[in-house]
Design an enzyme around this catalytic site. Structure first.
Site, PDB file in Angstrom:
ATOM      1  N   GLU A 211       1.124  -1.150   0.132  1.00  0.00           N
ATOM      2  CA  GLU A 211      -0.009   0.175   0.395  1.00  0.00           C
ATOM      3  C   GLU A 211       0.793   1.511  -0.386  1.00  0.00           C
ATOM      4  O   GLU A 211       2.171   1.197   0.691  1.00  0.00           O
ATOM      5  CB  GLU A 211      -1.192   0.238   1.005  1.00  0.00           C
ATOM      6  CG  GLU A 211      -2.056  -1.312   0.931  1.00  0.00           C
ATOM      7  CD  GLU A 211      -2.956  -1.516   2.117  1.00  0.00           C
ATOM      8  OE1 GLU A 211      -4.245  -1.558   1.748  1.00  0.00           O
ATOM      9  OE2 GLU A 211      -2.415  -0.646   3.597  1.00  0.00           O
TER      10      GLU A 211
ATOM     11  N   CYS B 131      -0.723   6.470  10.226  1.00  0.00           N
ATOM     12  CA  CYS B 131       0.466   6.131  10.525  1.00  0.00           C
ATOM     13  C   CYS B 131      -0.409   4.535  11.681  1.00  0.00           C
ATOM     14  O   CYS B 131      -0.960   4.762  12.565  1.00  0.00           O
ATOM     15  CB  CYS B 131       0.614   7.216  11.799  1.00  0.00           C
ATOM     16  SG  CYS B 131       2.131   5.883  12.665  1.00  0.00           S
TER      17      CYS B 131
END
Length: 364
Positions: A112, A350
């Site tokens: 990703e 994150c």
């Protein structure tokens, strides 16, 4: 069963390597420069598009090589404008690949990549591994386990084949994987991104993150001029070890001692990433320990909100606690910011990247 001969890819090759290839193929020396321009300036997807090469030379090149560009096969768009792309990766060094007989085809592995627009600035968060060995407690990628290193071509393809490529202003190696655990490929990719024959970017537009890996971190600091970002998350070695097993191999005190040997007072920047866990590492005591640890080092600290992941019982810090910690650190000489959280609704923030089940979803 007849096994097809593997075609090599041009993407990720350096100037010297292309010069050697055209020489071995009996092509004029200047052909290497032409190919480099087609690759890193024009971003062609096929050798046939290299129209200033003679047809015979294009055919000769096509017998052995592909460009290596692979478009993303899926994307998700956040309400805040962040876009997460799913890229296939070619055969690399992940586990047993003996079942793959056509290496020019896509594998069953994916990574990703996150595109983050912010006014005139646009940052791309790239991956360097399928999964990760570091197994940090708070990171979804670590729960995936390690499935293999990306080649430099796979790393560069996340930029090369990005629909928003022309908008990019910055690149951060903060996606899936630990960059120092795949350092050769990361250094090759950043060389091409910064070389005159490649993208000709300033290394100041590129930040490479690390938890701290012995020998590898020093090598990166010696061989690259890109910014470095260290995942701290706790200034206390014992607590950090519980959050990040890598602390056992290279402690945060060793990392900081190494960084003190380098000059970050000019354009090259050193930063520390610090995920805030409510009541666990965001109290004034931790602020004091961070100041003590970083005293005299030219650096900045980025405070990051914790994004919950399944099966992990860690509390997130609230805005007031993070602001108090930021203000304390800044008041004591450690420039600190609270990083904006982007793409949480599409699991692009994150610590949320994972492709553990992507193969099953793509096949459906």
């Amino acid at each position: 069963m007849e096994i097809k001969e593997e075609k090599k890819v041009l993407l990720g090759l350096s100037s010297d390597e292309l010069k050697a290839i055209v020489r071995d193929l009996g092509m004029p020396a200047f052909t290497a420069g032409q190919i480099l321009k087609w690759l890193y300036q024009q971003h062609v997807t096929t050798i046939d598009e290299m129209t200033n090469l003679s047809k015979s030379n294009r055919e000769r090149l096509k017998e052995l090589y592909d460009v290596g560009a692979m478009a993303p096969i899926d994307c998700q768009r956040s309400k805040d404008g962040t876009v997460k792309y799913l890229f296939p990766v070619r055969r690399s060094d992940y586990s047993d690949c003996s079942e793959y007989t056509d290496y020019s085809d896509y594998s069953e592995k994916f990574v990703e990549t996150v595109f983050i627009p912010d006014g005139e600035r646009a940052t791309l968060c790239v991956s360097c591994q399928v999964g990760c060995k570091m197994n940090c407690l708070f990171c979804q990628t670590g729960k995936q386990g390690f499935e293999g290193n990306l080649t430099a071509a796979d790393i560069l393809n996340q930029i090369y084949a990005l629909p928003e490529r022309e908008r990019l202003t910055n690149i951060v190696f903060m996606g899936q994987g630990e960059p120092m655990d795949n350092l050769d490929a990361v250094l090759r990719a950043t060389e091409i991104l910064t070389a005159d024959y490649g993208y000709a970017w300033s290394p100041r537009r590129i930040t490479v993150s690390s938890v701290g890996v012995k020998t590898k971190l020093k090598r990166f600091l010696d061989e690259s001029e890109c910014h470095v970002a260290i995942s701290m998350h706790s200034p206390l070695p014992e607590q950090r070890r519980k959050l990040m097993p890598a602390e056992g191999q290279m402690s945060i005190t060793e990392v900081v001692a190494l960084l003190r040997q380098y000059d970050f007072s000019h354009q090259r920047r050193c930063s520390f990433e610090y995920i805030c866990f409510g009541g666990l590492n965001d109290t004034p005591v931790y602020g004091c320990e961070i100041v003590r640890l970083l005293q005299g080092l030219d650096c900045r600290v980025n405070l990051i909100r914790f994004h919950e992941i399944p099966g992990v019982d860690l509390p997130g810090s609230d805005e007031k606690r993070m602001e108090t910690l930021r203000d304390y650190l800044t008041a004591h000489g450690v420039f600190t910011t609270i990083r904006a959280s982007r793409g949480q609704d599409i699991f692009a923030a994150c610590g949320l990247l994972s492709t553990a089940k992507k193969g099953e979803r793509v096949k459906e």
